[in-house]
Motif scaffolding. Structure first.
Motif, PDB file in Angstrom:
ATOM      1  N   SER A 160       3.456 -13.169  -2.982  1.00  0.00           N
ATOM      2  CA  SER A 160       1.852 -11.892  -2.292  1.00  0.00           C
ATOM      3  C   SER A 160       1.052 -11.956  -4.093  1.00  0.00           C
ATOM      4  CB  SER A 160       2.507 -10.689  -3.052  1.00  0.00           C
ATOM      5  OG  SER A 160       3.703 -10.193  -3.902  1.00  0.00           O
ATOM      6  N   THR A 161       1.850 -12.823  -5.028  1.00  0.00           N
ATOM      7  CA  THR A 161       1.056 -12.791  -6.512  1.00  0.00           C
ATOM      8  C   THR A 161      -0.192 -13.822  -6.330  1.00  0.00           C
ATOM      9  OG1 THR A 161       2.903 -14.059  -7.784  1.00  0.00           O
ATOM     10  CG2 THR A 161       2.266 -11.819  -7.827  1.00  0.00           C
ATOM     11  N   GLN A 162      -0.202 -15.085  -5.186  1.00  0.00           N
ATOM     12  CA  GLN A 162      -1.201 -15.839  -4.666  1.00  0.00           C
ATOM     13  C   GLN A 162      -2.725 -15.197  -4.699  1.00  0.00           C
ATOM     14  OE1 GLN A 162       0.478 -18.462  -2.192  1.00  0.00           O
ATOM     15  NE2 GLN A 162       1.916 -19.450  -4.038  1.00  0.00           N
ATOM     16  N   THR A 163      -2.294 -14.150  -3.989  1.00  0.00           N
ATOM     17  CA  THR A 163      -3.912 -13.842  -4.054  1.00  0.00           C
ATOM     18  C   THR A 163      -3.542 -11.637  -4.087  1.00  0.00           C
ATOM     19  OG1 THR A 163      -3.257 -12.621  -1.620  1.00  0.00           O
ATOM     20  CG2 THR A 163      -3.743 -14.650  -1.715  1.00  0.00           C
ATOM     21  N   LEU A 164      -3.001 -11.351  -4.639  1.00  0.00           N
ATOM     22  CA  LEU A 164      -2.914 -10.002  -5.409  1.00  0.00           C
ATOM     23  C   LEU A 164      -2.721 -10.106  -7.195  1.00  0.00           C
ATOM     24  CD1 LEU A 164       0.024  -8.497  -3.152  1.00  0.00           C
ATOM     25  CD2 LEU A 164      -3.104  -8.261  -2.965  1.00  0.00           C
ATOM     26  N   PRO A 165      -3.489  -9.534  -7.501  1.00  0.00           N
ATOM     27  CA  PRO A 165      -3.524  -9.817  -8.950  1.00  0.00           C
ATOM     28  C   PRO A 165      -1.693  -9.074  -9.641  1.00  0.00           C
ATOM     29  CG  PRO A 165      -4.785  -7.547  -8.682  1.00  0.00           C
ATOM     30  CD  PRO A 165      -4.633  -8.095  -6.970  1.00  0.00           C
ATOM     31  N   LEU A 166      -1.173  -9.957 -10.481  1.00  0.00           N
ATOM     32  CA  LEU A 166      -0.242  -9.723 -11.148  1.00  0.00           C
ATOM     33  C   LEU A 166      -0.031  -8.508 -11.433  1.00  0.00           C
ATOM     34  CD1 LEU A 166       2.541 -10.897 -11.172  1.00  0.00           C
ATOM     35  CD2 LEU A 166       1.753 -11.580 -13.649  1.00  0.00           C
ATOM     36  N   GLY A 167      -1.472  -7.591 -12.183  1.00  0.00           N
ATOM     37  CA  GLY A 167      -1.318  -6.593 -13.523  1.00  0.00           C
ATOM     38  C   GLY A 167      -0.662  -5.457 -11.866  1.00  0.00           C
ATOM     39  N   THR A 168      -0.892  -5.519 -10.841  1.00  0.00           N
ATOM     40  CA  THR A 168      -1.058  -4.683  -9.640  1.00  0.00           C
ATOM     41  C   THR A 168       0.649  -4.401  -9.375  1.00  0.00           C
ATOM     42  OG1 THR A 168      -3.577  -4.049  -9.750  1.00  0.00           O
ATOM     43  CG2 THR A 168      -2.497  -3.378  -7.452  1.00  0.00           C
ATOM     44  N   ALA A 169       0.436  -5.876  -8.639  1.00  0.00           N
ATOM     45  CA  ALA A 169       1.394  -6.286  -7.724  1.00  0.00           C
ATOM     46  C   ALA A 169       3.104  -5.896  -7.987  1.00  0.00           C
ATOM     47  CB  ALA A 169       1.205  -7.959  -6.882  1.00  0.00           C
ATOM     48  N   TYR A 170       2.985  -6.787  -9.697  1.00  0.00           N
ATOM     49  CA  TYR A 170       4.268  -6.425 -10.040  1.00  0.00           C
ATOM     50  C   TYR A 170       4.709  -4.802 -10.129  1.00  0.00           C
ATOM     51  CZ  TYR A 170       8.523  -6.683 -13.502  1.00  0.00           C
ATOM     52  OH  TYR A 170      10.171  -6.130 -14.496  1.00  0.00           O
ATOM     53  N   PRO A 171       3.796  -3.949 -10.391  1.00  0.00           N
ATOM     54  CA  PRO A 171       4.505  -2.849 -10.661  1.00  0.00           C
ATOM     55  C   PRO A 171       4.539  -1.826  -9.102  1.00  0.00           C
ATOM     56  CG  PRO A 171       2.582  -2.829 -12.155  1.00  0.00           C
ATOM     57  CD  PRO A 171       2.627  -4.126 -11.497  1.00  0.00           C
ATOM     58  N   VAL A 172       3.470  -2.643  -8.001  1.00  0.00           N
ATOM     59  CA  VAL A 172       3.987  -1.640  -7.686  1.00  0.00           C
ATOM     60  C   VAL A 172       5.089  -2.009  -6.541  1.00  0.00           C
ATOM     61  CG1 VAL A 172       3.271  -2.073  -5.024  1.00  0.00           C
ATOM     62  CG2 VAL A 172       1.964  -1.394  -6.061  1.00  0.00           C
ATOM     63  N   TRP A 173       5.553  -3.316  -6.470  1.00  0.00           N
ATOM     64  CA  TRP A 173       7.280  -4.472  -6.027  1.00  0.00           C
ATOM     65  C   TRP A 173       8.354  -3.121  -6.788  1.00  0.00           C
ATOM     66  CZ3 TRP A 173      10.552  -7.149  -9.987  1.00  0.00           C
ATOM     67  CH2 TRP A 173      11.735  -7.897  -8.862  1.00  0.00           C
ATOM     68  N   THR A 174       7.598  -3.348  -8.662  1.00  0.00           N
ATOM     69  CA  THR A 174       9.064  -2.267  -9.089  1.00  0.00           C
ATOM     70  C   THR A 174       9.079  -0.977  -8.395  1.00  0.00           C
ATOM     71  OG1 THR A 174       8.433  -3.552 -11.226  1.00  0.00           O
ATOM     72  CG2 THR A 174       9.631  -1.711 -11.213  1.00  0.00           C
ATOM     73  N   GLY A 175       7.863  -0.533  -8.500  1.00  0.00           N
ATOM     74  CA  GLY A 175       8.275   1.106  -7.850  1.00  0.00           C
ATOM     75  C   GLY A 175       8.834   1.518  -6.535  1.00  0.00           C
ATOM     76  N   ILE A 176       8.623   0.651  -5.466  1.00  0.00           N
ATOM     77  CA  ILE A 176       8.437   0.686  -4.707  1.00  0.00           C
ATOM     78  C   ILE A 176      10.505   0.298  -4.643  1.00  0.00           C
ATOM     79  CG2 ILE A 176       9.429  -1.084  -2.039  1.00  0.00           C
ATOM     80  CD1 ILE A 176       7.105  -1.993  -2.333  1.00  0.00           C
ATOM     81  N   GLY A 177      10.742  -1.088  -5.479  1.00  0.00           N
ATOM     82  CA  GLY A 177      12.336  -0.749  -5.891  1.00  0.00           C
ATOM     83  C   GLY A 177      12.749   0.182  -5.988  1.00  0.00           C
ATOM     84  N   ALA A 178      12.147   1.127  -7.439  1.00  0.00           N
ATOM     85  CA  ALA A 178      12.675   2.150  -8.286  1.00  0.00           C
ATOM     86  C   ALA A 178      13.061   3.584  -7.509  1.00  0.00           C
ATOM     87  CB  ALA A 178      12.012   2.844  -9.264  1.00  0.00           C
ATOM     88  N   VAL A 179      11.893   3.497  -6.414  1.00  0.00           N
ATOM     89  CA  VAL A 179      11.534   4.832  -5.941  1.00  0.00           C
ATOM     90  C   VAL A 179      12.946   4.683  -5.127  1.00  0.00           C
ATOM     91  CG1 VAL A 179      10.601   5.472  -3.673  1.00  0.00           C
ATOM     92  CG2 VAL A 179       9.333   5.063  -5.267  1.00  0.00           C
ATOM     93  N   GLY A 180      13.051   3.402  -3.855  1.00  0.00           N
ATOM     94  CA  GLY A 180      14.080   3.122  -2.703  1.00  0.00           C
ATOM     95  C   GLY A 180      15.883   3.277  -3.426  1.00  0.00           C
ATOM     96  N   SER A 181      15.480   2.496  -4.423  1.00  0.00           N
ATOM     97  CA  SER A 181      17.035   2.874  -4.992  1.00  0.00           C
ATOM     98  C   SER A 181      17.185   4.247  -5.199  1.00  0.00           C
ATOM     99  CB  SER A 181      17.031   2.049  -6.012  1.00  0.00           C
ATOM    100  OG  SER A 181      16.661   0.750  -6.043  1.00  0.00           O
ATOM    101  N   VAL A 182      16.568   5.123  -5.997  1.00  0.00           N
ATOM    102  CA  VAL A 182      15.954   6.129  -6.322  1.00  0.00           C
ATOM    103  C   VAL A 182      17.048   7.268  -4.888  1.00  0.00           C
ATOM    104  CG1 VAL A 182      15.943   8.834  -6.591  1.00  0.00           C
ATOM    105  CG2 VAL A 182      15.047   6.408  -8.788  1.00  0.00           C
ATOM    106  N   LEU A 183      16.325   6.901  -4.084  1.00  0.00           N
ATOM    107  CA  LEU A 183      16.772   7.184  -2.287  1.00  0.00           C
ATOM    108  C   LEU A 183      17.961   7.109  -2.389  1.00  0.00           C
ATOM    109  CD1 LEU A 183      13.297   7.441  -0.723  1.00  0.00           C
ATOM    110  CD2 LEU A 183      14.332   9.221  -1.954  1.00  0.00           C
ATOM    111  N   LEU A 184      18.640   6.010  -2.228  1.00  0.00           N
ATOM    112  CA  LEU A 184      19.720   5.001  -1.951  1.00  0.00           C
ATOM    113  C   LEU A 184      20.182   5.962  -2.439  1.00  0.00           C
ATOM    114  CD1 LEU A 184      19.112   1.446  -1.102  1.00  0.00           C
ATOM    115  CD2 LEU A 184      19.692   2.871   0.135  1.00  0.00           C
ATOM    116  N   GLY A 185      20.472   5.794  -3.688  1.00  0.00           N
ATOM    117  CA  GLY A 185      21.340   7.277  -4.579  1.00  0.00           C
ATOM    118  C   GLY A 185      22.136   7.667  -4.329  1.00  0.00           C
ATOM    119  N   ILE A 186      20.866   8.851  -3.742  1.00  0.00           N
ATOM    120  CA  ILE A 186      20.307  10.514  -3.134  1.00  0.00           C
ATOM    121  C   ILE A 186      21.423  10.536  -2.148  1.00  0.00           C
ATOM    122  CG2 ILE A 186      19.049  12.657  -2.762  1.00  0.00           C
ATOM    123  CD1 ILE A 186      17.439  11.738  -5.269  1.00  0.00           C
TER     124      ILE A 186
END
Length: 107
Positions: free
Chosen positions: A52-78
């Motif tokens: 995905s970072t081949q066309t998306l800026p790394l400074g945007t893609a990485y936080p979005v990727w991490t955020g999806i993982g963080a939100v999903g992990s919190v929801l899984l935990g709950i």
């Protein structure tokens, strides 16, 4: 298209977190099975992020990727691991989601 790839990379991050959570309370062959799932989803997540970072800026893609993982992990935990859903936990989860949406809107 690369936003879709990034979204699936984030879902793979949630999946490897789920495997890690399931594997922490088992032993023997079942532990190895969950750890194999963890490794597979981890690698797939990293490969999809790199794609995905081949066309998306790394400074945007990485936080979005991490955020999806963080939100999903919190929801899984709950919902699956019976972790507490306190006001402050949900408040900061909401601010994280707002930040992810803001990053996508600006890129």
């Amino acid at each position: 298209m690369n936003w879709i790839i990034l979204f699936f990379a984030g879902l793979c991050e949630v999946a490897f977190t789920y495997c890690l959570g399931r594997g922490k309370n088992v032993c023997g062959m079942e532990w190895w099975t969950w750890m194999a799932g963890f490794i597979a989803f981890y690698l797939l997540s990293a490969v999809l992020l790199a794609k995905s970072t081949q066309t998306l800026p790394l400074g945007t893609a990485y936080p979005v990727w991490t955020g999806i993982g963080a939100v999903g992990s919190v929801l899984l935990g709950i919902f699956l691991f019976k972790e507490p859903a306190t006001f402050w936990r949900l408040f900061f989860l909401t601010t994280l989601i707002a930040s992810i949406i803001g990053l996508k809107a600006l890129s």
